[in-house]
Design an enzyme around this catalytic site. Structure first.
Site, PDB file in Angstrom:
ATOM      1  N   SER A  12     -11.361   0.004   3.418  1.00  0.00           N
ATOM      2  CA  SER A  12     -10.534  -0.466   4.498  1.00  0.00           C
ATOM      3  C   SER A  12      -9.743   0.635   5.243  1.00  0.00           C
ATOM      4  O   SER A  12      -9.182   1.427   4.436  1.00  0.00           O
ATOM      5  CB  SER A  12      -9.560  -1.418   3.874  1.00  0.00           C
ATOM      6  OG  SER A  12      -9.911  -2.491   3.707  1.00  0.00           O
TER       7      SER A  12
ATOM      8  N   GLU B 134      -4.619   3.231   6.699  1.00  0.00           N
ATOM      9  CA  GLU B 134      -4.775   3.158   5.065  1.00  0.00           C
ATOM     10  C   GLU B 134      -5.472   4.155   4.443  1.00  0.00           C
ATOM     11  O   GLU B 134      -5.028   4.843   3.424  1.00  0.00           O
ATOM     12  CB  GLU B 134      -5.242   1.815   4.689  1.00  0.00           C
ATOM     13  CG  GLU B 134      -5.327   1.400   3.291  1.00  0.00           C
ATOM     14  CD  GLU B 134      -5.577   0.088   3.059  1.00  0.00           C
ATOM     15  OE1 GLU B 134      -6.347  -0.058   1.924  1.00  0.00           O
ATOM     16  OE2 GLU B 134      -5.455  -0.808   3.642  1.00  0.00           O
TER      17      GLU B 134
ATOM     18  N   ARG C   7       0.901  -1.243  -0.057  1.00  0.00           N
ATOM     19  CA  ARG C   7      -0.006   0.036   0.141  1.00  0.00           C
ATOM     20  C   ARG C   7       0.929   1.354   0.023  1.00  0.00           C
ATOM     21  O   ARG C   7       0.477   2.318   0.633  1.00  0.00           O
ATOM     22  CB  ARG C   7      -1.033   0.017   1.167  1.00  0.00           C
ATOM     23  CG  ARG C   7      -1.960  -1.188   1.170  1.00  0.00           C
ATOM     24  CD  ARG C   7      -2.966  -1.372  -0.081  1.00  0.00           C
ATOM     25  NE  ARG C   7      -3.599  -2.566   0.134  1.00  0.00           N
ATOM     26  CZ  ARG C   7      -3.574  -3.497  -0.537  1.00  0.00           C
ATOM     27  NH1 ARG C   7      -2.122  -3.883  -1.300  1.00  0.00           N
ATOM     28  NH2 ARG C   7      -4.217  -4.738  -0.299  1.00  0.00           N
TER      29      ARG C   7
END
Length: 303
Positions: free
Chosen positions: A215, A285, A166
């Site tokens: 998320s 995130e 990520r």
């Protein structure tokens, strides 16, 4: 401001453009006509003006005081799909994951099915090395065309982006205008079957029909964020109208009239409880950008 062929809007509301439906306005919202228009605009924009890209508004908290500088939003001119060869597609930076995966299916290209499950657009996928169901953008990216904050147009390969979980090394203020992705030969019916499986799994496990950002926290090495949140007793935890989803504890939801401040405060409270319970510090995130309401008020009073 520099002249442009696109649309430039002052004090533009952003809440309606985000999945959480919260947050303040952009000082300026720029919707360029094409990559050339974007490059010309940024090259003429004073260096001190901050620039931020906005895709489909998922995985994002825009704080209640809004965003200073220029927010760049890629519209329909950046959502095209071009077939390069039998296994390769060039996707506009504004192309949704649903359109990217369905276009690959139509061309008999497998390996891009997972894009359907990622909320957002291609530009965001490239920046964050988006992934799901065992695959990531770094597995399929050939190259990305980018306009830097300076207005310079560059092509980045996966090696240039130095991908990790990520994360990429895409420079701050850079806007991804297109990405070339390569899959493998596949049967359209089998590809559709895999896309259906992914859709059913998401529907069963995630609060897709709520105002959410996707998320919230990255999975720590060897752990699952949702399990850490659950073990810390945070399922259903709420601050105002912001709540940890009962269905999937790595999702925060806006149950009605939550503010961005409440959503962010809830996320920080979850992080505190997880650290206290397990000793693991969760990493956000979801991107959090802009000014708080108090910061914006102080800025306004100082003008």
């Amino acid at each position: 401001m520099p002249e442009t062929r696109g649309r430039l809007t002052a004090n533009a509301p952003l809440a309606k453009l985000t999945w959480f439906k919260t947050g303040g306005p952009a000082e300026l919202l720029f919707e360029p006509a094409d990559a050339g228009d974007l490059a010309a605009f940024l090259s003429a924009l004073p260096e001190w003006v901050p620039v931020m890209g906005l895709g489909l508004g998922s995985n994002l908290i825009i704080r209640d005081g809004g965003v200073n500088g220029v927010v760049v939003r890629l519209g329909k001119g950046f959502s095209g799909v071009e077939k390069i060869d039998g296994l390769t597609l060039k996707l506009g930076g504004g192309t949704s994951g649903v359109l990217a995966s369905s276009s690959a299916r139509d061309h008999g290209i497998a390996g891009l099915e997972f894009l359907k499950s990622i909320p957002g657009s291609v530009g965001g996928f490239v920046r964050m090395n988006g992934g799901a169901y065992g695959r990531e953008v770094k597995d399929i990216l050939v190259e990305a065309e980018v306009v830097l904050r300076s207005g310079e147009r560059r092509v980045f390969t996966p090696d240039d982006l130095n991908y990790s979980y990520r994360h990429s090394d895409l420079p701050e203020g850079a806007i991804v205008t297109s990405a070339t992705m390569r899959g493998e030969r596949g049967d359209p019916a089998a590809i559709q079957s895999e896309m259906d499986r992914i859709s059913e799994a998401r529907e069963a496990s995630q609060p897709l029909r709520t105002k959410t950002g996707g998320s919230t926290f990255k999975n720590p090495p060897g752990e699952r964020a949702w399990e850490l949140v659950d073990r810390a007793g945070c399922r259903g935890l709420a601050i105002g109208d912001a709540q940890v989803s009962e269905k999937h504890t790595n999702f925060l939801i806006n149950n009605g009239n939550a503010t961005s401040a409440e959503i962010e405060a809830l996320g920080e409270e979850v992080r505190r409880r997880v650290l206290e319970n397990s000793g693991i510090e969760l990493e956000w995130e979801i991107r959090r950008v802009g000014l708080t309401a108090d910061e914006a008020a102080r800025d306004e009073a100082a003008r």
